[in-house]
Design a protein around this motif. Structure first.
Motif, mmCIF file in Angstrom:
data_model
loop_
_atom_site.group_PDB
_atom_site.id
_atom_site.type_symbol
_atom_site.label_atom_id
_atom_site.label_comp_id
_atom_site.label_asym_id
_atom_site.label_seq_id
_atom_site.Cartn_x
_atom_site.Cartn_y
_atom_site.Cartn_z
ATOM 1 N N VAL A 154 0.818 -1.211 0.000
ATOM 2 C CA VAL A 154 0.000 0.000 0.000
ATOM 3 C C VAL A 154 0.853 1.263 0.000
ATOM 4 C CG1 VAL A 154 -1.596 1.378 1.398
ATOM 5 C CG2 VAL A 154 -2.084 -1.025 0.942
ATOM 6 N N TYR A 155 2.000 1.225 0.659
ATOM 7 C CA TYR A 155 2.858 2.415 0.646
ATOM 8 C C TYR A 155 3.246 2.770 -0.782
ATOM 9 C CZ TYR A 155 6.839 5.490 1.027
ATOM 10 O OH TYR A 155 7.694 6.549 0.861
ATOM 11 N N GLY A 156 3.763 1.791 -1.530
ATOM 12 C CA GLY A 156 4.148 2.045 -2.907
ATOM 13 C C GLY A 156 2.976 2.487 -3.762
ATOM 14 N N ALA A 157 1.829 1.861 -3.543
ATOM 15 C CA ALA A 157 0.636 2.231 -4.307
ATOM 16 C C ALA A 157 0.210 3.671 -4.004
ATOM 17 C CB ALA A 157 -0.507 1.267 -3.991
ATOM 18 N N SER A 158 0.311 4.063 -2.737
ATOM 19 C CA SER A 158 -0.072 5.432 -2.375
ATOM 20 C C SER A 158 0.870 6.451 -3.001
ATOM 21 C CB SER A 158 -0.115 5.593 -0.852
ATOM 22 O OG SER A 158 1.181 5.557 -0.283
ATOM 23 N N LYS A 159 2.146 6.106 -3.091
ATOM 24 C CA LYS A 159 3.104 7.027 -3.697
ATOM 25 C C LYS A 159 2.982 7.043 -5.217
ATOM 26 C CE LYS A 159 4.935 8.821 -0.056
ATOM 27 N NZ LYS A 159 4.746 10.264 0.227
ATOM 28 N N ALA A 160 2.523 5.936 -5.800
ATOM 29 C CA ALA A 160 2.211 5.940 -7.230
ATOM 30 C C ALA A 160 1.064 6.914 -7.507
ATOM 31 C CB ALA A 160 1.861 4.537 -7.700
ATOM 32 N N PHE A 161 0.108 6.970 -6.579
ATOM 33 C CA PHE A 161 -0.962 7.965 -6.704
ATOM 34 C C PHE A 161 -0.368 9.368 -6.712
ATOM 35 C CE2 PHE A 161 -3.735 11.128 -4.931
ATOM 36 C CZ PHE A 161 -4.942 10.927 -5.584
ATOM 37 N N VAL A 162 0.551 9.633 -5.808
ATOM 38 C CA VAL A 162 1.159 10.967 -5.723
ATOM 39 C C VAL A 162 1.831 11.334 -7.045
ATOM 40 C CG1 VAL A 162 2.920 12.369 -4.564
ATOM 41 C CG2 VAL A 162 1.488 10.807 -3.224
ATOM 42 N N ALA A 163 2.581 10.386 -7.612
ATOM 43 C CA ALA A 163 3.285 10.651 -8.869
ATOM 44 C C ALA A 163 2.308 10.919 -10.008
ATOM 45 C CB ALA A 163 4.198 9.476 -9.209
ATOM 46 N N GLN A 164 1.252 10.095 -10.102
ATOM 47 C CA GLN A 164 0.286 10.280 -11.186
ATOM 48 C C GLN A 164 -0.560 11.521 -10.967
ATOM 49 O OE1 GLN A 164 0.330 8.605 -13.928
ATOM 50 N NE2 GLN A 164 -1.428 9.601 -14.874
ATOM 51 N N PHE A 165 -0.931 11.799 -9.748
ATOM 52 C CA PHE A 165 -1.669 13.027 -9.416
ATOM 53 C C PHE A 165 -0.858 14.244 -9.843
ATOM 54 C CE2 PHE A 165 -3.019 16.130 -5.975
ATOM 55 C CZ PHE A 165 -4.271 16.389 -6.510
ATOM 56 N N SER A 166 0.442 14.191 -9.602
ATOM 57 C CA SER A 166 1.319 15.302 -9.995
ATOM 58 C C SER A 166 1.283 15.514 -11.503
ATOM 59 C CB SER A 166 2.756 15.029 -9.543
ATOM 60 O OG SER A 166 2.836 14.868 -8.140
ATOM 61 N N ARG A 167 1.373 14.419 -12.262
ATOM 62 C CA ARG A 167 1.343 14.532 -13.722
ATOM 63 C C ARG A 167 0.003 15.077 -14.204
ATOM 64 N NH1 ARG A 167 4.846 9.765 -13.351
ATOM 65 N NH2 ARG A 167 3.030 8.393 -13.048
ATOM 66 N N ASN A 168 -1.073 14.633 -13.575
ATOM 67 C CA ASN A 168 -2.394 15.102 -13.990
ATOM 68 C C ASN A 168 -2.603 16.576 -13.648
ATOM 69 O OD1 ASN A 168 -3.028 12.596 -15.032
ATOM 70 N ND2 ASN A 168 -4.081 11.900 -13.190
ATOM 71 N N LEU A 169 -2.128 17.003 -12.493
ATOM 72 C CA LEU A 169 -2.182 18.431 -12.163
ATOM 73 C C LEU A 169 -1.393 19.244 -13.177
ATOM 74 C CD1 LEU A 169 -1.672 18.538 -8.275
ATOM 75 C CD2 LEU A 169 -3.794 18.992 -9.531
ATOM 76 N N ARG A 170 -0.242 18.721 -13.535
ATOM 77 C CA ARG A 170 0.604 19.392 -14.519
ATOM 78 C C ARG A 170 -0.155 19.584 -15.830
ATOM 79 N NH1 ARG A 170 3.451 22.103 -17.186
ATOM 80 N NH2 ARG A 170 5.402 21.597 -18.209
ATOM 81 N N SER A 171 -0.912 18.588 -16.242
ATOM 82 C CA SER A 171 -1.714 18.695 -17.459
ATOM 83 C C SER A 171 -2.808 19.752 -17.315
ATOM 84 C CB SER A 171 -2.351 17.342 -17.796
ATOM 85 O OG SER A 171 -1.371 16.380 -18.107
ATOM 86 N N ASP A 172 -3.474 19.743 -16.167
ATOM 87 C CA ASP A 172 -4.553 20.703 -15.935
ATOM 88 C C ASP A 172 -4.061 22.142 -15.970
ATOM 89 O OD1 ASP A 172 -6.457 18.745 -15.690
ATOM 90 O OD2 ASP A 172 -6.536 18.790 -13.499
ATOM 91 N N PHE A 173 -2.854 22.383 -15.467
ATOM 92 C CA PHE A 173 -2.389 23.747 -15.278
ATOM 93 C C PHE A 173 -1.317 24.176 -16.274
ATOM 94 C CE2 PHE A 173 -3.874 22.636 -10.893
ATOM 95 C CZ PHE A 173 -5.017 23.417 -10.954
ATOM 96 N N ALA A 174 -1.158 23.411 -17.336
ATOM 97 C CA ALA A 174 -0.198 23.796 -18.366
ATOM 98 C C ALA A 174 -0.544 25.186 -18.894
ATOM 99 C CB ALA A 174 -0.210 22.782 -19.503
ATOM 100 N N GLY A 175 0.447 26.070 -18.894
ATOM 101 C CA GLY A 175 0.243 27.418 -19.401
ATOM 102 C C GLY A 175 -0.283 28.412 -18.391
ATOM 103 N N THR A 176 -0.551 27.965 -17.164
ATOM 104 C CA THR A 176 -1.115 28.869 -16.151
ATOM 105 C C THR A 176 -0.051 29.516 -15.276
ATOM 106 O OG1 THR A 176 -1.335 27.180 -14.433
ATOM 107 C CG2 THR A 176 -3.156 27.401 -16.012
ATOM 108 N N GLY A 177 1.161 29.008 -15.304
ATOM 109 C CA GLY A 177 2.196 29.491 -14.399
ATOM 110 C C GLY A 177 2.358 28.619 -13.175
ATOM 111 N N ILE A 178 1.458 27.628 -12.996
ATOM 112 C CA ILE A 178 1.603 26.685 -11.885
ATOM 113 C C ILE A 178 2.476 25.523 -12.343
ATOM 114 C CG2 ILE A 178 0.446 25.026 -10.378
ATOM 115 C CD1 ILE A 178 -1.887 26.835 -10.172
ATOM 116 N N ARG A 179 3.543 25.286 -11.616
ATOM 117 C CA ARG A 179 4.442 24.178 -11.923
ATOM 118 C C ARG A 179 4.196 23.053 -10.920
ATOM 119 N NH1 ARG A 179 10.218 27.143 -12.182
ATOM 120 N NH2 ARG A 179 9.704 27.530 -10.005
#
Length: 255
Positions: A154-179
């Protein structure tokens, strides 16, 4: 850039390990800080230490509690509202036993902290971050997000969520100035691991003996470097290990 132009840095889980070292690093460079954690006495002591270097606001917070997170955001003083850097550091691992021997309570605690807690704090702060011309979200994931190993379940799975959540946020905010960055440390020596082994100092020592493991200050330096990159640069993900750590051949079980 003068001190009053520096963005406010909000760090969760600031009472030990990566969070503590990161707070000290940014304070040394004059960044105003918001520090949170569950241990109020430690927060107060840290606030007194860092207030000699910069402006600090501390708040005792359990990120797993969405109502408490909302109250915290409302309680942030006006002088600290210009949050430009969010370091989502609060997280934990519990146990290293095989999945069939693991505690379901530990599994729930890891999910509640590493996934739900991160979602709570990020969602509540996005309106503030969007108001800034530029902003950075730096999420602490792990090499466990990328590489399976026994006892990670579960630890690894939870951190996989963090990594994928980060990528998805990055997609949502592309061009907004949020890195958005997913930072993925390997073998690191801190109180984090002592918690994982339920305070077992002997087991903790065995894990790190002779490894020259990553130290909290190393991760703080990397976080600071990520945040200090020019506004047109986004570090999408960064995996880091000590030189003593690498990959083994794939496991083969013979029948």
């Amino acid at each position: 850039m003068t001190a009053n132009q520096l963005p406010v840095v909000l760090i969760t889980g600031a009472t030990s390990g990566f969070g503590l070292a990161t707070a000290q690093k940014f304070a040394a460079h004059g960044y105003p800080l918001i520090i949170t954690g569950r241990r109020e006495e430690r927060l107060q002591t840290l606030c007194e230490e860092l207030s000699k270097l910069t402006q600090v606001f501390y708040y005792s917070l359990d990120v797993r509690n969405s109502d408490a997170v909302s109250e915290f955001v409302q309680a942030i003083p006006n002088d600290f509202k210009q949050i430009g850097i969010l370091v989502n550091n609060a997280g934990l691992a519990l146990g290293a036993e095989p999945a069939d021997q693991a505690s379901l309570k530990d599994w729930h605690t890891m999910i509640d902290t590493n996934v739900t807690g991160l979602v709570n704090i990020t969602h509540s702060l996005l309106p503030i971050l969007r108001e800034q011309k530029t902003a950075s979200i730096i999420n602490l994931a792990s090499i466990a997000a990328n590489w399976p190993y026994p006892g990670s379940h579960v630890y690894g799975a939870s951190k996989a969520f963090v990594a994928q959540f980060s990528r998805n946020l990055r997609s949502d905010f592309a061009g907004t100035g949020i890195r958005v960055t997913s930072l993925e440390p390997g073998l690191a020596e801190s109180e984090f691991s002592l918690v994982r082994f339920n305070g077992d100092q002997e087991k903790y020592a065995q894990i790190y003996d002779g490894t020259n493991a990553i130290q909290p200050e190393d991760i703080a330096n990397i976080i600071f470097w990520i945040a200090e990159q020019p506004a047109h640069i986004n570090i999408n993900s960064l995996e880091v290990m000590p030189t003593s750590q690498a990959w083994n051949p794939l496991k083969v079980v013979k029948q």
